[in-house]
Scaffold this motif. Structure first.
Motif, short mmCIF file in Angstrom:
data_model
loop_
_atom_site.label_atom_id
_atom_site.label_comp_id
_atom_site.label_asym_id
_atom_site.label_seq_id
_atom_site.Cartn_x
_atom_site.Cartn_y
_atom_site.Cartn_z
N PHE A 143 0.82 -1.21 0.00
CA PHE A 143 0.00 0.00 0.00
C PHE A 143 0.86 1.26 0.00
CE2 PHE A 143 -3.60 -2.61 1.95
CZ PHE A 143 -4.28 -2.67 0.74
N LEU A 144 2.00 1.23 0.70
CA LEU A 144 2.89 2.38 0.72
C LEU A 144 3.48 2.63 -0.65
CD1 LEU A 144 4.74 1.82 4.12
CD2 LEU A 144 3.01 3.53 3.60
N LEU A 145 3.82 1.56 -1.37
CA LEU A 145 4.34 1.70 -2.73
C LEU A 145 3.25 2.26 -3.64
CD1 LEU A 145 6.67 1.20 -4.69
CD2 LEU A 145 5.76 -1.12 -5.07
N ALA A 146 2.02 1.79 -3.46
CA ALA A 146 0.91 2.31 -4.26
C ALA A 146 0.69 3.79 -4.00
CB ALA A 146 -0.36 1.52 -3.95
N ALA A 147 0.83 4.21 -2.74
CA ALA A 147 0.66 5.62 -2.40
C ALA A 147 1.74 6.47 -3.07
CB ALA A 147 0.72 5.79 -0.88
N THR A 148 2.97 5.95 -3.10
CA THR A 148 4.05 6.67 -3.75
C THR A 148 3.78 6.84 -5.24
OG1 THR A 148 5.64 5.76 -2.17
CG2 THR A 148 6.53 6.67 -4.19
N HIS A 149 3.33 5.77 -5.88
CA HIS A 149 3.01 5.84 -7.31
C HIS A 149 1.84 6.77 -7.57
CE1 HIS A 149 5.99 2.95 -8.13
NE2 HIS A 149 5.29 1.83 -7.94
N ALA A 150 0.82 6.72 -6.70
CA ALA A 150 -0.35 7.59 -6.88
C ALA A 150 0.04 9.05 -6.76
CB ALA A 150 -1.43 7.23 -5.84
N ARG A 151 0.92 9.36 -5.82
CA ARG A 151 1.39 10.73 -5.66
C ARG A 151 2.12 11.20 -6.90
NH1 ARG A 151 6.22 11.66 -1.51
NH2 ARG A 151 7.07 10.17 -3.01
N HIS B 81 1.04 14.28 -9.55
CA HIS B 81 1.90 15.39 -9.95
C HIS B 81 1.96 15.51 -11.48
CE1 HIS B 81 2.91 16.05 -5.90
NE2 HIS B 81 3.91 15.18 -5.78
N ILE B 82 2.09 14.38 -12.15
CA ILE B 82 2.17 14.39 -13.61
C ILE B 82 0.86 14.88 -14.22
CG2 ILE B 82 2.40 12.93 -15.67
CD1 ILE B 82 4.29 11.15 -14.00
N LEU B 83 -0.26 14.40 -13.71
CA LEU B 83 -1.57 14.82 -14.22
C LEU B 83 -1.78 16.31 -14.01
CD1 LEU B 83 -3.72 11.82 -12.93
CD2 LEU B 83 -3.17 12.33 -15.32
N GLY C 33 -5.15 20.37 -4.31
CA GLY C 33 -4.75 18.97 -4.41
C GLY C 33 -3.38 18.72 -3.81
N GLU C 34 -2.44 19.62 -4.09
CA GLU C 34 -1.10 19.47 -3.52
C GLU C 34 -1.13 19.64 -2.00
OE1 GLU C 34 1.55 18.49 -5.02
OE2 GLU C 34 0.69 18.47 -7.03
N ALA C 35 -1.97 20.54 -1.50
CA ALA C 35 -2.08 20.73 -0.06
C ALA C 35 -2.63 19.49 0.63
CB ALA C 35 -2.99 21.93 0.24
N ILE C 36 -3.62 18.86 0.00
CA ILE C 36 -4.20 17.65 0.56
C ILE C 36 -3.15 16.54 0.63
CG2 ILE C 36 -5.86 15.79 0.12
CD1 ILE C 36 -7.75 17.94 -1.01
N MET C 37 -2.40 16.38 -0.46
CA MET C 37 -1.38 15.33 -0.49
C MET C 37 -0.21 15.64 0.43
SD MET C 37 -1.24 14.04 -4.47
CE MET C 37 -0.77 15.64 -5.15
N LEU D 257 -8.87 13.47 -13.74
CA LEU D 257 -7.95 12.40 -13.35
C LEU D 257 -7.05 12.83 -12.20
CD1 LEU D 257 -6.94 10.98 -16.85
CD2 LEU D 257 -8.48 9.95 -15.17
N PHE D 258 -6.69 14.12 -12.17
CA PHE D 258 -5.92 14.64 -11.05
C PHE D 258 -6.72 14.50 -9.76
CE2 PHE D 258 -4.93 18.50 -8.43
CZ PHE D 258 -3.70 18.08 -7.97
N GLY D 259 -8.00 14.84 -9.82
CA GLY D 259 -8.87 14.69 -8.65
C GLY D 259 -8.96 13.25 -8.19
N VAL D 260 -9.03 12.32 -9.13
CA VAL D 260 -9.09 10.89 -8.79
C VAL D 260 -7.78 10.46 -8.13
CG1 VAL D 260 -9.21 8.56 -9.75
CG2 VAL D 260 -10.74 10.34 -10.61
#
Length: 220
Positions: free
Chosen positions: A9-17, A21-23, A70-74, A205-208
């Motif tokens: 899950f931690l790896l998934a969170a890193t990838h999602a972050r 950023h890219i989106l 979005g960046e503030a939330i993350m 997609l950024f919101g997702v």
């Protein structure tokens, strides 16, 4: 509620972050292309062409409001530092977003005044006002209750999930508002319309992606 903090899950969170950023970057680039190339730029002090005044609105609201929120939330979950510093970054980014959001709405009202257009007729405008008002109240509540803090520790612990859920809901309202705004303006050519559609898609997609980061456990 965040999922348990196992390595997958931690790896998934890193990838999602990273994906988020890219989106956000792609959405920003597309918005800049639309405003600068297809709509002739942005100028809050334009007397000759009120459309240039309006162009400040989508530029500020997408780049400065949605992306910064979005960046503030993350940031609260992904900045590798102690909790108090993360809270400060989270709070200040939201304050920047609130300031830019107010400025963006001011640009829209200024455009309506300069072009002799009525205010608050579209669903987009209704959603926008509701979103900025709720966001302002959410920020004030978080500042006085969590940052100062004025609330008892037990109460803060109880209210924190509600505060986080409300913040995410308001962020998604901002996404929805942006989508309706893009639909309202439309495009004069096929290429412009396609660009607007892709811009809206990447904002969504950024919101997702941000929502996925919120659902996953803290990276730090």
């Amino acid at each position: 509620m965040a999922l348990s903090a196992n390595p997958k899950f931690l790896l998934a969170a890193t990838h999602a972050r990273t994906v988020a950023h890219i989106l956000a970057l792609v959405a920003v680039i597309l918005m800049l292309v639309w405003v600068l190339h297809y709509r002739g730029g942005a100028n809050l002090r334009s007397d000759a062409d009120p459309e240039l005044i309006f162009n400040v609105h989508p530029l500020v609201m997408s780049l400065g409001f949605i992306v910064v929120i979005g960046e503030a939330i993350m940031a609260y979950k992904t900045v590798p530092t102690e909790k108090k510093v993360r809270k400060f970054i989270h709070m200040m980014l939201h304050f920047v977003a609130l300031t830019l959001g107010i400025f963006g709405i001011y640009a829209a009202f200024k455009y309506h005044k300069e072009s002799a257009s009525p205010d608050m007729l579209s669903l987009h405008s209704w959603l926008g006002i509701c979103t900025i008002c709720l966001f302002g109240l959410q920020w004030l509540f978080g500042f006085f209750y969590f940052w100062l803090p004025r609330g008892p520790a037990v109460n803060r612990a109880m209210v924190k999930p509600l505060h986080a859920s409300a913040g995410l809901a308001i962020f998604l309202m901002a996404i929805c508002t942006a989508e309706t705004g893009l639909v309202d303006k439309g495009g004069l050519t096929v290429s412009e319309t396609q660009l607007i559609n892709f811009t809206g898609l990447f904002i969504l997609l950024f919101g997702v992606a941000v929502s996925i980061v919120v659902a996953l456990p803290k990276i730090v």
